[in-house]
Design an enzyme around this catalytic site. Structure first.
Site, PDB file in Angstrom:
ATOM      1  N   ASP A 195      -9.564  -1.202   7.774  1.00 15.89           N
ATOM      2  CA  ASP A 195     -10.460   0.306   8.416  1.00 15.89           C
ATOM      3  C   ASP A 195     -10.850  -0.722   9.283  1.00 15.89           C
ATOM      4  OD1 ASP A 195     -10.169   2.222   6.564  1.00 15.89           O
ATOM      5  OD2 ASP A 195     -11.801   1.620   5.609  1.00 15.89           O
ATOM      6  N   ARG A 225      -6.033   1.687  -4.461  1.00 15.15           N
ATOM      7  CA  ARG A 225      -5.311   1.120  -3.362  1.00 15.15           C
ATOM      8  C   ARG A 225      -5.614  -0.885  -3.515  1.00 15.15           C
ATOM      9  NH1 ARG A 225      -7.945   3.820   0.686  1.00 15.15           N
ATOM     10  NH2 ARG A 225      -7.818   5.318  -0.729  1.00 15.15           N
ATOM     11  N   ASP A 268      -7.194  -1.877   1.544  1.00 12.05           N
ATOM     12  CA  ASP A 268      -7.430  -0.545   2.747  1.00 12.05           C
ATOM     13  C   ASP A 268      -8.641  -1.480   4.035  1.00 12.05           C
ATOM     14  OD1 ASP A 268      -8.035   2.160   4.033  1.00 12.05           O
ATOM     15  OD2 ASP A 268      -9.893   1.807   2.073  1.00 12.05           O
ATOM     16  N   ARG A 279       0.590  -1.081   0.020  1.00 13.51           N
ATOM     17  CA  ARG A 279      -0.135  -0.033   0.107  1.00 13.51           C
ATOM     18  C   ARG A 279       0.241   0.875   0.015  1.00 13.51           C
ATOM     19  NH1 ARG A 279      -5.529   1.712   2.958  1.00 13.51           N
ATOM     20  NH2 ARG A 279      -4.611   4.022   2.159  1.00 13.51           N
TER      21      ARG A 279
HETATM   22  N1  ROI Z   1     -14.788   2.504  -3.392  1.00 16.24           N
HETATM   23  C1  ROI Z   1     -15.484   1.257  -3.175  1.00 16.24           C
HETATM   24  N2  ROI Z   1     -16.042   0.181  -3.673  1.00 16.24           N
HETATM   25  N3  ROI Z   1     -14.971  -0.156  -2.081  1.00 16.24           N
HETATM   26  C2  ROI Z   1     -13.956   0.976  -1.082  1.00 16.24           C
HETATM   27  O1  ROI Z   1     -12.979  -0.308  -0.299  1.00 16.24           O
HETATM   28  C3  ROI Z   1     -13.534   1.945  -1.479  1.00 16.24           C
HETATM   29  N4  ROI Z   1     -11.880   2.552  -0.765  1.00 16.24           N
HETATM   30  C4  ROI Z   1     -12.588   3.739  -0.877  1.00 16.24           C
HETATM   31  C5  ROI Z   1     -13.278   4.485  -2.000  1.00 16.24           C
HETATM   32  C6  ROI Z   1     -11.711   5.825  -2.303  1.00 16.24           C
HETATM   33  C7  ROI Z   1     -13.724   6.262  -1.343  1.00 16.24           C
HETATM   34  N5  ROI Z   1     -13.030   4.656  -2.426  1.00 16.24           N
HETATM   35  C8  ROI Z   1     -14.004   3.023  -2.872  1.00 16.24           C
HETATM   36  O2  ROI Z   1     -11.281   4.416   0.681  1.00 16.24           O
END
Ligand code: ROI
Length: 166
Positions: A98, A93, A96, A84
């Site tokens: 979270d 990315r 991610d 990342r």
């Molecule tokens: N859009 C989708 N569909 N899924 C994600 O995990 C995701 N993550 C993000 C942003 C760029 C906001 N858009 C995303 O961080």
């Protein structure tokens, strides 16, 4: 004592399905953290700047003895190990991770906001969360099911039913 936390996973680069599958294994390998449930695997339209690839998304529940910031550190190491690079805000990315919820706590610190500040507007987070926690209530007393009912399913597709997804 072990607490339950919910973690959202997302990827839209370098074989997203594989990134997510490996991330679940990595999370389960961290000492002090065990994956206790895993949602279905979703493909989703990108939210944010247009022209980026579709995402894969999922949510896992973990049992953890780590404190919230220790959990954050561990998840960030996994993100880094997946290559990342933090560049464009809301850009593509490889991985991610979270923290959505930690026990029933509300956390507002410089590095961490829990519940995740945008979870209520993201269908690619709430629908997978509903897979594994249908009766969940948030710290503010709101029921997950009621929040999901306010969100459209548009742009979401289930691509694998149960873990291991691939
Ligand atoms: N859009 C989708 N569909 N899924 C994600 O995990 C995701 N993550 C993000 C942003 C760029 C906001 N858009 C995303 O961080």
């Amino acid at each position: 004592m072990a607490e339950t936390a919910y973690i959202a996973l997302g990827s839209n680069l370098e074989k997203p399905e594989l990134q997510l599958q490996r991330a679940v294994d990595d999370i389960d390998t961290v000492s002090g953290m065990t994956v206790s449930a895993c949602s279905r695997l979703y493909r989703s339209d990108p939210v944010g700047p247009p022209g980026q690839p579709d995402y894969c998304n999922a949510v896992v529940a973990v049992k953890t003895t780590l404190k919230p910031l220790q959990l954050l550190d561990s998840l960030q190491s996994i993100e880094n190990a997946h290559g990342r690079i933090r560049s464009v805000r809301w850009g593509p990315r490889t991985l991610d991770l979270d923290i959505l919820l930690y026990d029933n706590q509300i956390i507002e610190s410089e590095r961490l906001t829990v519940p995740h500040y945008q979870m209520h507007v993201r269908n690619f987070v709430l629908y997978p969360l509903l897979d594994i926690a249908p009766g969940l209530e948030l710290p503010n007393g709101k029921k997950l099911k009621a929040m999901v009912d306010e969100l459209s399913y548009q742009g979401l597709n289930v691509i694998a039913e149960s873990y291991p997804w691939i």
